[in-house]
Design a protein around this motif. Structure first.
Motif, PDB file in Angstrom:
ATOM      1  N   ASP A 139       0.831  -1.211   0.000  1.00 23.12           N
ATOM      2  CA  ASP A 139       0.000   0.000   0.000  1.00 23.12           C
ATOM      3  C   ASP A 139       0.865   1.261   0.000  1.00 23.12           C
ATOM      4  O   ASP A 139       0.553   2.240  -0.685  1.00 23.12           O
ATOM      5  N   LEU A 140       1.941   1.237   0.762  1.00 22.80           N
ATOM      6  CA  LEU A 140       2.837   2.393   0.802  1.00 22.80           C
ATOM      7  C   LEU A 140       3.556   2.554  -0.532  1.00 22.80           C
ATOM      8  O   LEU A 140       3.705   3.673  -1.037  1.00 22.80           O
ATOM      9  N   LEU A 141       3.966   1.447  -1.128  1.00 24.79           N
ATOM     10  CA  LEU A 141       4.647   1.499  -2.424  1.00 24.79           C
ATOM     11  C   LEU A 141       3.740   2.030  -3.523  1.00 24.79           C
ATOM     12  O   LEU A 141       4.218   2.599  -4.505  1.00 24.79           O
ATOM     13  N   ALA A 142       2.430   1.841  -3.374  1.00 24.20           N
ATOM     14  CA  ALA A 142       1.476   2.261  -4.404  1.00 24.20           C
ATOM     15  C   ALA A 142       1.182   3.759  -4.343  1.00 24.20           C
ATOM     16  O   ALA A 142       0.533   4.290  -5.249  1.00 24.20           O
ATOM     17  N   GLU A 143       1.640   4.456  -3.303  1.00 23.97           N
ATOM     18  CA  GLU A 143       1.357   5.886  -3.184  1.00 23.97           C
ATOM     19  C   GLU A 143       2.043   6.677  -4.293  1.00 23.97           C
ATOM     20  O   GLU A 143       3.154   6.357  -4.696  1.00 23.97           O
ATOM     21  N   ARG A 144       1.349   7.696  -4.798  1.00 25.49           N
ATOM     22  CA  ARG A 144       1.912   8.584  -5.806  1.00 25.49           C
ATOM     23  C   ARG A 144       1.646  10.035  -5.423  1.00 25.49           C
ATOM     24  O   ARG A 144       0.504  10.393  -5.160  1.00 25.49           O
ATOM     25  N   PRO A 145       2.665  10.873  -5.337  1.00 26.94           N
ATOM     26  CA  PRO A 145       4.057  10.484  -5.572  1.00 26.94           C
ATOM     27  C   PRO A 145       4.601   9.658  -4.412  1.00 26.94           C
ATOM     28  O   PRO A 145       4.171   9.828  -3.263  1.00 26.94           O
ATOM     29  N   LEU A 146       5.531   8.778  -4.717  1.00 23.66           N
ATOM     30  CA  LEU A 146       6.177   7.962  -3.696  1.00 23.66           C
ATOM     31  C   LEU A 146       7.385   8.733  -3.176  1.00 23.66           C
ATOM     32  O   LEU A 146       8.282   9.079  -3.943  1.00 23.66           O
ATOM     33  N   ASN A 147       7.393   9.007  -1.888  1.00 24.01           N
ATOM     34  CA  ASN A 147       8.481   9.776  -1.307  1.00 24.01           C
ATOM     35  C   ASN A 147       9.557   8.827  -0.782  1.00 24.01           C
ATOM     36  O   ASN A 147       9.274   7.952   0.046  1.00 24.01           O
ATOM     37  N   ALA A 148      10.774   8.998  -1.256  1.00 26.96           N
ATOM     38  CA  ALA A 148      11.855   8.086  -0.903  1.00 26.96           C
ATOM     39  C   ALA A 148      12.180   8.128   0.587  1.00 26.96           C
ATOM     40  O   ALA A 148      12.398   7.083   1.213  1.00 26.96           O
ATOM     41  N   LEU A 149      12.210   9.325   1.174  1.00 24.21           N
ATOM     42  CA  LEU A 149      12.523   9.436   2.593  1.00 24.21           C
ATOM     43  C   LEU A 149      11.364   8.918   3.439  1.00 24.21           C
ATOM     44  O   LEU A 149      11.573   8.279   4.469  1.00 24.21           O
ATOM     45  N   GLY A 150      10.132   9.216   2.993  1.00 25.42           N
ATOM     46  CA  GLY A 150       8.974   8.700   3.700  1.00 25.42           C
ATOM     47  C   GLY A 150       8.953   7.181   3.688  1.00 25.42           C
ATOM     48  O   GLY A 150       8.665   6.540   4.708  1.00 25.42           O
ATOM     49  N   MET A 151       9.261   6.584   2.536  1.00 26.69           N
ATOM     50  CA  MET A 151       9.309   5.129   2.413  1.00 26.69           C
ATOM     51  C   MET A 151      10.368   4.548   3.343  1.00 26.69           C
ATOM     52  O   MET A 151      10.208   3.461   3.893  1.00 26.69           O
ATOM     53  N   THR A 152      11.450   5.276   3.549  1.00 22.96           N
ATOM     54  CA  THR A 152      12.531   4.792   4.402  1.00 22.96           C
ATOM     55  C   THR A 152      12.159   4.827   5.880  1.00 22.96           C
ATOM     56  O   THR A 152      12.433   3.876   6.620  1.00 22.96           O
ATOM     57  N   LEU A 153      11.526   5.910   6.329  1.00 30.05           N
ATOM     58  CA  LEU A 153      11.291   6.118   7.757  1.00 30.05           C
ATOM     59  C   LEU A 153       9.895   5.735   8.227  1.00 30.05           C
ATOM     60  O   LEU A 153       9.640   5.689   9.438  1.00 30.05           O
ATOM     61  N   HIS A 154       8.976   5.467   7.299  1.00 24.79           N
ATOM     62  CA  HIS A 154       7.600   5.115   7.678  1.00 24.79           C
ATOM     63  C   HIS A 154       7.578   3.765   8.393  1.00 24.79           C
ATOM     64  O   HIS A 154       8.304   2.839   8.015  1.00 24.79           O
ATOM     65  N   PRO A 155       6.733   3.613   9.424  1.00 23.67           N
ATOM     66  CA  PRO A 155       6.656   2.332  10.149  1.00 23.67           C
ATOM     67  C   PRO A 155       6.173   1.172   9.284  1.00 23.67           C
ATOM     68  O   PRO A 155       6.385   0.006   9.647  1.00 23.67           O
ATOM     69  N   GLU A 156       5.516   1.472   8.152  1.00 25.35           N
ATOM     70  CA  GLU A 156       5.126   0.405   7.231  1.00 25.35           C
ATOM     71  C   GLU A 156       6.087   0.316   6.041  1.00 25.35           C
ATOM     72  O   GLU A 156       5.842  -0.413   5.094  1.00 25.35           O
ATOM     73  N   GLY A 157       7.157   1.073   6.134  1.00 25.16           N
ATOM     74  CA  GLY A 157       8.164   1.069   5.079  1.00 25.16           C
ATOM     75  C   GLY A 157       9.388   0.270   5.486  1.00 25.16           C
ATOM     76  O   GLY A 157       9.285  -0.816   6.068  1.00 25.16           O
ATOM     77  N   MET A 158      10.561   0.855   5.251  1.00 26.33           N
ATOM     78  CA  MET A 158      11.805   0.152   5.561  1.00 26.33           C
ATOM     79  C   MET A 158      12.185   0.247   7.031  1.00 26.33           C
ATOM     80  O   MET A 158      13.006  -0.547   7.506  1.00 26.33           O
ATOM     81  N   ALA A 159      11.614   1.197   7.754  1.00 27.40           N
ATOM     82  CA  ALA A 159      12.048   1.487   9.126  1.00 27.40           C
ATOM     83  C   ALA A 159      12.173   0.251  10.025  1.00 27.40           C
ATOM     84  O   ALA A 159      13.201   0.079  10.692  1.00 27.40           O
ATOM     85  N   PRO A 160      11.166  -0.635  10.075  1.00 29.12           N
ATOM     86  CA  PRO A 160      11.292  -1.789  10.971  1.00 29.12           C
ATOM     87  C   PRO A 160      12.424  -2.746  10.573  1.00 29.12           C
ATOM     88  O   PRO A 160      12.827  -3.593  11.383  1.00 29.12           O
ATOM     89  N   HIS A 161      12.927  -2.601   9.367  1.00 26.83           N
ATOM     90  CA  HIS A 161      13.956  -3.515   8.864  1.00 26.83           C
ATOM     91  C   HIS A 161      15.350  -2.880   8.858  1.00 26.83           C
ATOM     92  O   HIS A 161      16.313  -3.515   8.421  1.00 26.83           O
ATOM     93  N   ILE A 162      15.450  -1.632   9.308  1.00 30.86           N
ATOM     94  CA  ILE A 162      16.741  -0.957   9.365  1.00 30.86           C
ATOM     95  C   ILE A 162      17.359  -1.206  10.737  1.00 30.86           C
ATOM     96  O   ILE A 162      16.820  -0.776  11.766  1.00 30.86           O
ATOM     97  N   ALA A 163      18.475  -1.922  10.754  1.00 30.87           N
ATOM     98  CA  ALA A 163      19.092  -2.338  12.011  1.00 30.87           C
ATOM     99  C   ALA A 163      19.620  -1.152  12.812  1.00 30.87           C
ATOM    100  O   ALA A 163      19.624  -1.182  14.045  1.00 30.87           O
ATOM    101  N   ASN A 164      20.087  -0.115  12.134  1.00 29.25           N
ATOM    102  CA  ASN A 164      20.602   1.088  12.813  1.00 29.25           C
ATOM    103  C   ASN A 164      19.662   2.268  12.570  1.00 29.25           C
ATOM    104  O   ASN A 164      20.072   3.349  12.156  1.00 29.25           O
ATOM    105  N   LEU A 165      18.376   2.051  12.844  1.00 29.73           N
ATOM    106  CA  LEU A 165      17.355   3.040  12.508  1.00 29.73           C
ATOM    107  C   LEU A 165      17.609   4.399  13.169  1.00 29.73           C
ATOM    108  O   LEU A 165      17.489   5.436  12.523  1.00 29.73           O
ATOM    109  N   SER A 166      17.937   4.407  14.455  1.00 32.12           N
ATOM    110  CA  SER A 166      18.145   5.694  15.135  1.00 32.12           C
ATOM    111  C   SER A 166      19.268   6.481  14.480  1.00 32.12           C
ATOM    112  O   SER A 166      19.155   7.695  14.257  1.00 32.12           O
TER     113      SER A 166
END
Length: 270
Positions: A139-166
């Motif tokens: 659902d997040l990937l389908a957003e237009r425009p897709l924001n690269a930083l939002g995709m990175t830090l969103h809780p439904e994006g890459m954030a839960p999978h980033i080991a050094n998130l902080s």
């Protein structure tokens, strides 16, 4: 001082120039010497007692390193037509630039690379970006425009999978805020505030220390299944752009920071 056209038209060019001069911490004397304008004339322009020529506006803007978008607003505030075009990347006028962007992105495969605009909305990607986006909600990937930083830090994006998130979050938000302040861009600052409000766990001010594995840069550590991938981010811009869109376009590439990541990308990057 990026704003909309209507707001720019309601503010005098003198006031706008003074705002940029003050923002750059340049005195009237320094600017007049650099731009070959008398201090008296510059003072008259800033106070509205004199109207600058088109060439003078562009010369002052060049010395103040005003972004192309804002140079157009300065010109329109005097009543001149914009000097710099603003074409969509898909427009015929941008054909050669679009081809160059796509060739650069393709050349980086199997390493992920993407092109974004000034607000970090995704314009183009290469096939290897799927290595990173496979952990993102559809659902997040389908957003237009897709924001690269939002995709990175969103809780439904890459954030839960980033080991050094902080650490990565502090790097991303810090860089975005510095850019917003450097360009006096209120829209970019609003994006920063929106991203900073995303829920997260950990500190906002995690900086690299001597005990980190890579103290010379901040890596992006992403957990994809059983693999922990380590990336070094690099960004490139067009140095001679005369179009607003092209001047704001950034190509970001994620290079492998270790042999294991390089091997993973060689297998899964395209």
């Amino acid at each position: 001082m990026t704003t909309n056209t209507g707001t720019a038209a309601s503010v005098s060019v003198g006031a706008l120039l003074r705002q940029w001069r003050m923002h750059r911490r340049v005195s009237q004397l320094e600017l007049s010497n650099e731009a070959a304008i008398s201090t008296r004339h510059l003072s008259f322009v800033e106070t509205g007692r004199s109207q600058p020529s088109r060439d003078m506006v562009l010369r002052i803007a060049e010395h103040l390193e005003v972004p192309l978008r804002d140079r157009n607003q300065l010109l329109m505030a005097v009543g001149f037509a914009p000097r710099y075009s603003e074409n969509d990347l898909d427009s015929p006028a941008m054909a050669s630039a679009r081809t160059a962007v796509r060739e650069i992105l393709a050349a980086h495969e199997p390493y992920p690379a993407l092109a974004v605009d000034r607000m970090w909305n995704v314009l183009e990607t290469n096939g290897a970006v799927g290595v990173l986006t496979q952990v993102v909600s559809p659902d997040l990937l389908a957003e237009r425009p897709l924001n690269a930083l939002g995709m990175t830090l969103h809780p439904e994006g890459m954030a839960p999978h980033i080991a050094n998130l902080s650490q990565w979050r502090a790097f991303v938000l810090g860089g975005l805020r510095r850019s917003a302040l450097a360009f006096a861009d209120t829209e970019m600052l609003s994006l920063h505030d929106e991203l900073a409000a995303y829920p997260h766990h950990g500190s906002d001010d995690r900086e690299p220390t001597d005990t980190d594995a890579n103290p010379v840069y901040v890596p992006l550590l992403v957990q994809v299944g059983d693999a922990r991938l380590s990336f070094l981010a690099m960004m490139a811009t067009f140095g001679t752009a005369l179009d607003v869109t092209l001047s704001e376009l950034v190509i970001e590439t994620f290079l492998p920071a270790d042999a294991a990541t390089a091997a993973y990308l060689a297998r899964h990057g395209v």
